[in-house]
Design a protein around this motif. Structure first.
Motif, mmCIF file in Angstrom:
data_model
loop_
_atom_site.group_PDB
_atom_site.id
_atom_site.type_symbol
_atom_site.label_atom_id
_atom_site.label_comp_id
_atom_site.label_asym_id
_atom_site.label_seq_id
_atom_site.Cartn_x
_atom_site.Cartn_y
_atom_site.Cartn_z
ATOM 1 N N ARG A 35 37.238 112.166 3.957
ATOM 2 C CA ARG A 35 37.920 110.701 3.662
ATOM 3 C C ARG A 35 36.924 109.761 3.704
ATOM 4 N NH1 ARG A 35 43.729 110.846 6.144
ATOM 5 N NH2 ARG A 35 44.050 112.416 4.630
ATOM 6 N N HIS A 36 36.138 109.800 4.697
ATOM 7 C CA HIS A 36 35.026 108.518 5.035
ATOM 8 C C HIS A 36 34.436 108.457 3.705
ATOM 9 C CE1 HIS A 36 31.935 106.275 6.652
ATOM 10 N NE2 HIS A 36 32.712 105.991 7.483
ATOM 11 N N ARG A 37 33.821 109.631 3.113
ATOM 12 C CA ARG A 37 33.013 109.774 1.855
ATOM 13 C C ARG A 37 33.830 109.131 0.587
ATOM 14 N NH1 ARG A 37 31.980 114.298 1.796
ATOM 15 N NH2 ARG A 37 29.834 114.367 2.533
ATOM 16 N N ARG A 38 35.176 109.280 0.651
ATOM 17 C CA ARG A 38 35.974 108.648 -0.513
ATOM 18 C C ARG A 38 36.148 107.301 -0.140
ATOM 19 N NH1 ARG A 38 40.933 111.333 -0.552
ATOM 20 N NH2 ARG A 38 40.487 112.483 1.113
ATOM 21 N N ARG A 39 36.518 107.059 0.915
ATOM 22 C CA ARG A 39 36.888 105.395 1.354
ATOM 23 C C ARG A 39 35.737 104.638 1.085
ATOM 24 N NH1 ARG A 39 40.823 104.693 5.864
ATOM 25 N NH2 ARG A 39 42.184 105.788 4.820
ATOM 26 N N TYR A 40 34.492 105.054 1.778
ATOM 27 C CA TYR A 40 33.575 104.094 1.938
ATOM 28 C C TYR A 40 32.142 104.555 1.155
ATOM 29 C CZ TYR A 40 36.260 102.774 5.960
ATOM 30 O OH TYR A 40 37.403 102.311 6.742
ATOM 31 N N GLY A 41 32.332 105.742 0.599
ATOM 32 C CA GLY A 41 31.318 105.950 -0.508
ATOM 33 C C GLY A 41 30.016 106.498 0.315
ATOM 34 N N HIS A 42 30.131 106.990 1.445
ATOM 35 C CA HIS A 42 29.125 107.782 2.307
ATOM 36 C C HIS A 42 29.768 108.510 3.248
ATOM 37 C CE1 HIS A 42 28.786 104.941 5.780
ATOM 38 N NE2 HIS A 42 29.209 104.236 4.899
#
Length: 196
Positions: free
Chosen positions: A87-94
């Motif tokens: 979810r962090h990757r999808r939301r913030y790109g990393h």
């Protein structure tokens, strides 16, 4: 018509790795939150209790909330951490799967499903569509100029009425536009469905 719910939370401020090594503290917190939710919903029925974790990378000042499977075990915590990275990757790109993850808070939501009351359905009308017409007006749908468009009183449209666009439906709180090439129909609950 909404389900009866109650939310409760408890601060943790512990690394997920520590909790995986010894899940007893978070299990006690889950039990306490479950009791709190069940107490709050007493008299409404037995709630279904679902858990979420507010997680962040150590040093971050913001959290991402992810589901936590029940019963709360080391495996469930590992699944929550994986969901956090995704979810962090999808939301913030990393994302940094190798970085330690901190559990900031445990959240519990108790839900008692409510059977919605039956909604009345209107029988199909035999009133002619023209009874709902309130005139015509020029409406711009393309740069080529306005199209003469029939206007309808929304409240005079009933189940079974179907109309071809272009059209404009007027009601006290909104205007519904049916573009050229689209069709509007009124269902048994008096919803207007606009379809190409």
């Amino acid at each position: 018509m909404a389900d009866v719910t109650h939310d409760a939370s408890r601060a943790l401020l512990t690394s997920v790795g520590t909790l995986q090594g010894d899940p007893a503290p978070i299990q006690r917190a889950a039990s306490a939150l479950t009791e709190k939710v069940e107490s709050a919903l007493e008299g409404h029925g037995t709630p279904e209790v679902a858990f979420e974790l507010d997680l962040r990378y150590v040093g971050q000042s913001y959290e991402v909330t992810v589901p936590l499977a029940s019963p709360v075990t080391a495996t469930a915590l590992g699944g929550a951490a994986e969901a956090f990275h995704d979810r962090h990757r999808r939301r913030y790109g990393h994302a940094a799967p190798e970085a330690p993850v901190e559990a900031v808070a445990l959240r519990a939501r108790g839900t008692v499903p409510v059977s919605p009351p039956p909604l009345p359905q209107e029988p199909e009308t035999d009133l002619p569509l023209r009874d709902a017409e309130i005139g015509t007006r020029p409406v711009w749908f393309s740069p080529g100029g306005p199209a003469e468009t029939t206007a309808y009183a929304r409240m005079a449209l009933h189940h079974g009425h179907t109309l071809e666009g272009p059209a404009v439906l007027h009601q006290y709180d909104t205007t519904i536009v049916v573009p050229p090439g689209w069709r509007a129909r009124v269902d048994a609950y008096r919803n207007v469905w606009i379809e190409r």
